[in-house]
Design a protein around this motif. Sequence first.
Motif, PDB file in Angstrom:
ATOM      1  N   LEU A 256       0.850  -1.195   0.000  1.00 15.84           N
ATOM      2  CA  LEU A 256       0.000   0.000   0.000  1.00 15.84           C
ATOM      3  C   LEU A 256       0.885   1.243   0.000  1.00 15.84           C
ATOM      4  CD1 LEU A 256      -2.784   1.366   0.371  1.00 15.84           C
ATOM      5  CD2 LEU A 256      -2.493   1.099   2.821  1.00 15.84           C
ATOM      6  N   SER A 282      -4.558   3.272  -2.116  1.00 20.23           N
ATOM      7  CA  SER A 282      -5.298   3.757  -0.953  1.00 20.23           C
ATOM      8  C   SER A 282      -5.970   2.571  -0.264  1.00 20.23           C
ATOM      9  CB  SER A 282      -6.382   4.741  -1.393  1.00 20.23           C
ATOM     10  OG  SER A 282      -7.367   4.044  -2.152  1.00 20.23           O
ATOM     11  N   GLU A 283      -6.487   2.849   0.923  1.00 23.19           N
ATOM     12  CA  GLU A 283      -7.184   1.809   1.699  1.00 23.19           C
ATOM     13  C   GLU A 283      -8.375   1.250   0.898  1.00 23.19           C
ATOM     14  OE1 GLU A 283     -10.082   1.787   5.565  1.00 23.19           O
ATOM     15  OE2 GLU A 283      -8.565   3.361   5.462  1.00 23.19           O
ATOM     16  N   GLU A 284      -9.144   2.158   0.266  1.00 24.64           N
ATOM     17  CA  GLU A 284     -10.332   1.735  -0.496  1.00 24.64           C
ATOM     18  C   GLU A 284      -9.925   0.873  -1.690  1.00 24.64           C
ATOM     19  OE1 GLU A 284     -10.792   5.013   1.967  1.00 24.64           O
ATOM     20  OE2 GLU A 284      -9.551   5.033   0.140  1.00 24.64           O
ATOM     21  N   ALA A 302       3.198  -1.262   4.107  1.00 27.14           N
ATOM     22  CA  ALA A 302       2.442  -0.008   3.947  1.00 27.14           C
ATOM     23  C   ALA A 302       3.340   1.211   4.135  1.00 27.14           C
ATOM     24  CB  ALA A 302       1.309   0.032   4.974  1.00 27.14           C
ATOM     25  N   HIS A 310      -4.239  10.256   6.233  1.00 24.14           N
ATOM     26  CA  HIS A 310      -4.262   8.878   6.739  1.00 24.14           C
ATOM     27  C   HIS A 310      -2.832   8.365   6.906  1.00 24.14           C
ATOM     28  CE1 HIS A 310      -8.542   8.460   6.363  1.00 24.14           C
ATOM     29  NE2 HIS A 310      -8.503   8.843   5.088  1.00 24.14           N
ATOM     30  N   ASP A 314      -3.028   3.419  10.682  1.00 25.32           N
ATOM     31  CA  ASP A 314      -4.507   3.369  10.707  1.00 25.32           C
ATOM     32  C   ASP A 314      -5.016   2.230   9.835  1.00 25.32           C
ATOM     33  OD1 ASP A 314      -4.195   5.774  12.033  1.00 25.32           O
ATOM     34  OD2 ASP A 314      -4.639   7.013  10.280  1.00 25.32           O
ATOM     35  N   VAL A 315      -4.441   2.131   8.628  1.00 25.15           N
ATOM     36  CA  VAL A 315      -4.916   1.128   7.670  1.00 25.15           C
ATOM     37  C   VAL A 315      -4.645  -0.283   8.189  1.00 25.15           C
ATOM     38  CG1 VAL A 315      -4.711   0.239   5.320  1.00 25.15           C
ATOM     39  CG2 VAL A 315      -4.654   2.707   5.722  1.00 25.15           C
ATOM     40  N   LYS A 318      -7.223  -1.252  10.635  1.00 19.75           N
ATOM     41  CA  LYS A 318      -8.511  -1.585  10.006  1.00 19.75           C
ATOM     42  C   LYS A 318      -8.459  -2.953   9.336  1.00 19.75           C
ATOM     43  CE  LYS A 318     -10.175   3.086   9.267  1.00 19.75           C
ATOM     44  NZ  LYS A 318     -10.219   4.181   8.319  1.00 19.75           N
ATOM     45  N   VAL A 319      -7.350  -3.213   8.630  1.00 19.12           N
ATOM     46  CA  VAL A 319      -7.196  -4.502   7.938  1.00 19.12           C
ATOM     47  C   VAL A 319      -7.263  -5.637   8.966  1.00 19.12           C
ATOM     48  CG1 VAL A 319      -5.532  -5.968   6.712  1.00 19.12           C
ATOM     49  CG2 VAL A 319      -5.859  -3.598   5.989  1.00 19.12           C
TER      50      VAL A 319
END
Length: 375
Positions: A256, A282-284, A302, A310, A314-315, A318-319
């Motif tokens: 990422l 990106s995360e999306e 990442a 961001h 953070d990512v 979430k993952v």
Amino acid sequence: KREAELANLSKTKFLAAVSHDLLQPLNAARLFTSALLEQPAEPSGGLVRNISNSLEDVENLLGTLVDISKLDAGVIKPDIAPFAVSELLENLAMEFRQIAGSERLQLDFIPSSALVRSDIQLLARILRNLLTNAIRYTPQGRVLLGCRRRRQRLSIEVWDTGVGIAEDKLEEIFQEFKRGEGVRPNQDRGLGLGLAIVEKIARMLGHRIQVSSQPGRGSRFAIEVPLARRAPLLRAEPTTTELVLQRLQGARVWVLDNDTAICAGMRTLLEGWGCAVTTALSEEDLARQVDDFHAEADLLIADYHLDNGHTGIDVVAKVNARRANPLPALMITANYSNELKQQVRELGHMLMHKPVRPMKLKTAMCHMLEHGQAG
């Protein structure tokens, strides 16, 4: 005086920001040349190596300018801990023995079993600069790296049989942009910042530096480091390259990074090592490609600074919140702050600074795949 200080601070912030932006394309270019260098011998191999070496020079100059600006702004904070000095010196001796050999010089190293207290990374910077200078200003003969115990301190010393320094110049060699005369034709004389960095880091660590020199006979630079009673055990040696490559074969890696060129460079390099790679900006973008983070994977790499404020941290959170088995994560950044280092360590991720060195990346990935699977 206040105006000068403010001007200096804004110059430092500017340099740090510019360097971050300049390191991005440089990082991408180095990933591509590394991938090319790993291809079976090609007719253009020599050209690729030359490009790679030139990029490395730019990277080193940039890094040096940034370091000076960070040291001036007090951004770098030492991370003092006890360690066995052999951990540092043996690696340096191995690295500089090759560099000295390419200049037809001999590098002698006297091992030491002493335990010391310092910041291992910053002390390495000091010794690298001293060894580089010793080789740069020694047309023939040898360079020596060794230690002497002096009561509660260890004096780590670099001796050379080089051109030496006149007594009236001994003070000024630590000033920025002061350079000695080159001793070889076509010699890269650097920016004259090496010893300025040495002096600033030593002052920050509270280590004393000594210099003695005889023109025409050579010089001795010594840095005094406090001795320690105990130090953590040595880390295990990394495995050999063949085993490393086997372990990477078929590893499913998510990358990422908000920079397209870096994604492409990483893909080329990692696929060359046999990994199955998914890259996202990106995360999306990542969620869309990997079944909302539920797809099978072994490792997540990442970038720390992503778009819209961001962060990679953070990512990763979430993952891993969506997965039954959390993914081991490697965070890549141009941010050298101790706070970030501490935060990443506490979260159990691994941290690597830009520009990424492929061999280091390969070793880190293997280490994580080994422990990720075990955990």
